[in-house]
Design a protein around this motif. Sequence first.
Motif, PDB file in Angstrom:
ATOM      1  N   PRO A   1      -3.270 -13.968   5.823  1.00 18.81           N
ATOM      2  CA  PRO A   1      -3.204 -13.385   7.169  1.00 18.81           C
ATOM      3  C   PRO A   1      -3.818 -11.989   7.194  1.00 18.81           C
ATOM      4  O   PRO A   1      -3.758 -11.250   6.207  1.00 18.81           O
ATOM      5  N   THR A   2      -4.421 -11.635   8.316  1.00 17.21           N
ATOM      6  CA  THR A   2      -5.067 -10.341   8.447  1.00 17.21           C
ATOM      7  C   THR A   2      -4.427  -9.507   9.548  1.00 17.21           C
ATOM      8  O   THR A   2      -3.852 -10.032  10.503  1.00 17.21           O
ATOM      9  N   SER A   3      -4.551  -8.197   9.407  1.00 17.97           N
ATOM     10  CA  SER A   3      -4.091  -7.262  10.417  1.00 17.97           C
ATOM     11  C   SER A   3      -5.136  -7.167  11.524  1.00 17.97           C
ATOM     12  O   SER A   3      -6.327  -7.347  11.266  1.00 17.97           O
ATOM     13  N   PRO A   4      -4.720  -6.893  12.768  1.00 15.91           N
ATOM     14  CA  PRO A   4      -5.696  -6.736  13.866  1.00 15.91           C
ATOM     15  C   PRO A   4      -6.751  -5.685  13.549  1.00 15.91           C
ATOM     16  O   PRO A   4      -7.910  -5.824  13.905  1.00 15.91           O
ATOM     17  N   THR A   5      -6.343  -4.617  12.863  1.00 17.01           N
ATOM     18  CA  THR A   5      -7.279  -3.592  12.403  1.00 17.01           C
ATOM     19  C   THR A   5      -6.932  -3.260  10.956  1.00 17.01           C
ATOM     20  O   THR A   5      -5.760  -3.219  10.592  1.00 17.01           O
ATOM     21  N   PRO A   6      -7.944  -3.025  10.116  1.00 20.45           N
ATOM     22  CA  PRO A   6      -7.663  -2.683   8.715  1.00 20.45           C
ATOM     23  C   PRO A   6      -6.846  -1.402   8.605  1.00 20.45           C
ATOM     24  O   PRO A   6      -6.895  -0.536   9.484  1.00 20.45           O
ATOM     25  N   PHE A   7      -6.102  -1.274   7.526  1.00 20.87           N
ATOM     26  CA  PHE A   7      -5.303  -0.071   7.299  1.00 20.87           C
ATOM     27  C   PHE A   7      -6.188   0.996   6.647  1.00 20.87           C
ATOM     28  O   PHE A   7      -6.668   0.816   5.534  1.00 20.87           O
ATOM     29  N   ALA A   8      -6.352   2.111   7.344  1.00 19.15           N
ATOM     30  CA  ALA A   8      -7.222   3.167   6.837  1.00 19.15           C
ATOM     31  C   ALA A   8      -6.477   4.189   5.990  1.00 19.15           C
ATOM     32  O   ALA A   8      -7.088   4.944   5.243  1.00 19.15           O
ATOM     33  N   GLY A   9      -5.161   4.254   6.108  1.00 16.60           N
ATOM     34  CA  GLY A   9      -4.374   5.248   5.392  1.00 16.60           C
ATOM     35  C   GLY A   9      -3.159   4.639   4.751  1.00 16.60           C
ATOM     36  O   GLY A   9      -3.094   3.422   4.533  1.00 16.60           O
ATOM     37  N   PRO A  10      -2.161   5.447   4.460  1.00 15.42           N
ATOM     38  CA  PRO A  10      -0.938   4.934   3.830  1.00 15.42           C
ATOM     39  C   PRO A  10      -0.170   3.996   4.765  1.00 15.42           C
ATOM     40  O   PRO A  10      -0.179   4.164   5.987  1.00 15.42           O
ATOM     41  N   VAL A  11       0.498   3.033   4.154  1.00  9.29           N
ATOM     42  CA  VAL A  11       1.344   2.098   4.902  1.00  9.29           C
ATOM     43  C   VAL A  11       2.742   2.136   4.315  1.00  9.29           C
ATOM     44  O   VAL A  11       2.920   2.012   3.095  1.00  9.29           O
ATOM     45  N   VAL A  12       3.731   2.323   5.176  1.00 15.43           N
ATOM     46  CA  VAL A  12       5.133   2.277   4.772  1.00 15.43           C
ATOM     47  C   VAL A  12       5.657   0.873   5.030  1.00 15.43           C
ATOM     48  O   VAL A  12       5.536   0.359   6.143  1.00 15.43           O
ATOM     49  N   VAL A  13       6.195   0.236   4.007  1.00 15.38           N
ATOM     50  CA  VAL A  13       6.839  -1.064   4.172  1.00 15.38           C
ATOM     51  C   VAL A  13       8.340  -0.829   4.091  1.00 15.38           C
ATOM     52  O   VAL A  13       8.865  -0.427   3.049  1.00 15.38           O
ATOM     53  N   LEU A  14       9.009  -1.060   5.205  1.00 12.33           N
ATOM     54  CA  LEU A  14      10.430  -0.747   5.337  1.00 12.33           C
ATOM     55  C   LEU A  14      11.269  -2.009   5.249  1.00 12.33           C
ATOM     56  O   LEU A  14      11.152  -2.906   6.094  1.00 12.33           O
ATOM     57  N   GLY A  15      12.105  -2.092   4.221  1.00 13.72           N
ATOM     58  CA  GLY A  15      13.015  -3.215   4.060  1.00 13.72           C
ATOM     59  C   GLY A  15      14.424  -2.857   4.492  1.00 13.72           C
ATOM     60  O   GLY A  15      14.681  -1.756   4.990  1.00 13.72           O
ATOM     61  N   SER A  16      15.337  -3.778   4.263  1.00 14.94           N
ATOM     62  CA  SER A  16      16.691  -3.638   4.806  1.00 14.94           C
ATOM     63  C   SER A  16      17.754  -3.360   3.749  1.00 14.94           C
ATOM     64  O   SER A  16      18.944  -3.520   4.005  1.00 14.94           O
ATOM     65  N   ALA A  17      17.339  -2.944   2.541  1.00 16.99           N
ATOM     66  CA  ALA A  17      18.353  -2.547   1.556  1.00 16.99           C
ATOM     67  C   ALA A  17      19.184  -1.413   2.144  1.00 16.99           C
ATOM     68  O   ALA A  17      18.682  -0.611   2.936  1.00 16.99           O
ATOM     69  N   PRO A  18      20.467  -1.343   1.783  1.00 19.98           N
ATOM     70  CA  PRO A  18      21.343  -0.333   2.402  1.00 19.98           C
ATOM     71  C   PRO A  18      20.830   1.095   2.297  1.00 19.98           C
ATOM     72  O   PRO A  18      21.064   1.912   3.181  1.00 19.98           O
ATOM     73  N   ALA A  19      20.110   1.423   1.218  1.00 21.94           N
ATOM     74  CA  ALA A  19      19.590   2.780   1.039  1.00 21.94           C
ATOM     75  C   ALA A  19      18.084   2.797   1.263  1.00 21.94           C
ATOM     76  O   ALA A  19      17.344   2.014   0.665  1.00 21.94           O
ATOM     77  N   SER A  20      17.633   3.653   2.158  1.00 19.98           N
ATOM     78  CA  SER A  20      16.202   3.859   2.377  1.00 19.98           C
ATOM     79  C   SER A  20      15.988   5.326   2.695  1.00 19.98           C
ATOM     80  O   SER A  20      16.910   6.041   3.103  1.00 19.98           O
TER      81      SER A  20
ATOM     82  N   LEU B   1      -1.562  -4.454   1.172  1.00 22.79           N
ATOM     83  CA  LEU B   1      -2.614  -4.306   0.162  1.00 22.79           C
ATOM     84  C   LEU B   1      -3.848  -5.134   0.527  1.00 22.79           C
ATOM     85  O   LEU B   1      -4.989  -4.660   0.425  1.00 22.79           O
ATOM     86  N   TYR B   2      -3.626  -6.354   0.947  1.00 26.02           N
ATOM     87  CA  TYR B   2      -4.747  -7.231   1.293  1.00 26.02           C
ATOM     88  C   TYR B   2      -5.570  -6.666   2.445  1.00 26.02           C
ATOM     89  O   TYR B   2      -6.790  -6.842   2.498  1.00 26.02           O
ATOM     90  N   ASN B   3      -4.896  -5.971   3.360  1.00 25.90           N
ATOM     91  CA  ASN B   3      -5.571  -5.435   4.538  1.00 25.90           C
ATOM     92  C   ASN B   3      -6.036  -3.993   4.368  1.00 25.90           C
ATOM     93  O   ASN B   3      -6.284  -3.295   5.349  1.00 25.90           O
ATOM     94  N   GLY B   4      -6.149  -3.558   3.117  1.00 24.66           N
ATOM     95  CA  GLY B   4      -6.875  -2.342   2.826  1.00 24.66           C
ATOM     96  C   GLY B   4      -6.104  -1.056   2.725  1.00 24.66           C
ATOM     97  O   GLY B   4      -6.712   0.025   2.732  1.00 24.66           O
ATOM     98  N   SER B   5      -4.778  -1.111   2.624  1.00 23.79           N
ATOM     99  CA  SER B   5      -4.011   0.124   2.549  1.00 23.79           C
ATOM    100  C   SER B   5      -4.415   0.956   1.333  1.00 23.79           C
ATOM    101  O   SER B   5      -4.544   0.457   0.227  1.00 23.79           O
ATOM    102  N   LYS B   6      -4.581   2.269   1.542  1.00 22.17           N
ATOM    103  CA  LYS B   6      -4.913   3.187   0.447  1.00 22.17           C
ATOM    104  C   LYS B   6      -3.693   3.476  -0.422  1.00 22.17           C
ATOM    105  O   LYS B   6      -3.825   3.888  -1.574  1.00 22.17           O
ATOM    106  N   ALA B   7      -2.500   3.294   0.157  1.00 22.88           N
ATOM    107  CA  ALA B   7      -1.255   3.477  -0.591  1.00 22.88           C
ATOM    108  C   ALA B   7      -0.161   2.743   0.159  1.00 22.88           C
ATOM    109  O   ALA B   7      -0.081   2.808   1.388  1.00 22.88           O
ATOM    110  N   VAL B   8       0.659   2.025  -0.561  1.00 19.21           N
ATOM    111  CA  VAL B   8       1.811   1.341   0.032  1.00 19.21           C
ATOM    112  C   VAL B   8       3.069   2.021  -0.475  1.00 19.21           C
ATOM    113  O   VAL B   8       3.307   2.085  -1.682  1.00 19.21           O
ATOM    114  N   ILE B   9       3.867   2.530   0.458  1.00 16.05           N
ATOM    115  CA  ILE B   9       5.110   3.203   0.109  1.00 16.05           C
ATOM    116  C   ILE B   9       6.267   2.330   0.568  1.00 16.05           C
ATOM    117  O   ILE B   9       6.416   2.091   1.774  1.00 16.05           O
TER     118      ILE B   9
END
Length: 244
Positions: A26-45, A173-181
């Motif tokens: 699957p692809t993003s509507p627009t590529p990721f040009a900068g950092p991307v935050v992936v937010l999950g549901s673990a109790p601590a974030s 990552l597949y859609n070009g993120s320079k960093a995944v946090i």
Amino acid sequence: MLTTFAAAKKYIFRRIKYLLRNPTPPTSPTPFAGPVVVLGSAPASHKPIGLDATYRIISVNASQLALQSWGIAAPDITLMGYNEIEGTNKSAVETRRVLGGKRTGSLYVLAWRHGRERLEAGLEAFGYRCTEAHIIDRYQRIALVHKVSGHLNLELDAETKCSNGIVAVLFALYNGSKAVIISGINPHSIGHVYNSANLERKHVRTDSETLARLVRRGYPIYTADPQVAEDVGLPLWQGNGQDG
């Protein structure tokens, strides 16, 4: 590990079916040009250092609840499991309760099998809005894992699948993120930020192995959570510029 003839037969059948379909990730509507935050549901974030408008945010299921304390109204993208739309288990019911009346940018629903009209009705039932909705089938998800990690995971059972949080990391990552946090994603944690059921997490081994494989392949993956840095061995995000 495949230990029986039935399991081996299942593996071969799924591999042939996957190869015949030749799906694309699957692809993003627009590529990721900068950092991307992936937010999950673990109790601590934790809110990543330096988070500003140049970052994109991907939430998983009901994890966008944590964005309220970050001063952010909605994520750019949400990945949601198919069961969250109509499921009757505790986690699905709580997801719909938390997301009722909220919105996201692009919504990607994983492994939905009932058609777009039913999906739209399901979202409308609990008042969740999005600018656009996409359906990711199981073979697209397998292709995403394979393309980014180099590992062909045919998802023979629930325990060997990657969690939706790790799928979101692979998507970024597949859609070009320079960093995944990653924030709120800890394979070793118990429970979810949006309910008090303290449910144990599935996919612990697969998620840990996938993160380790991605690090070995040199992908720019970080965590905003000190405990995850300690448990999993990911570097702590120190702010934009670390991705250079």
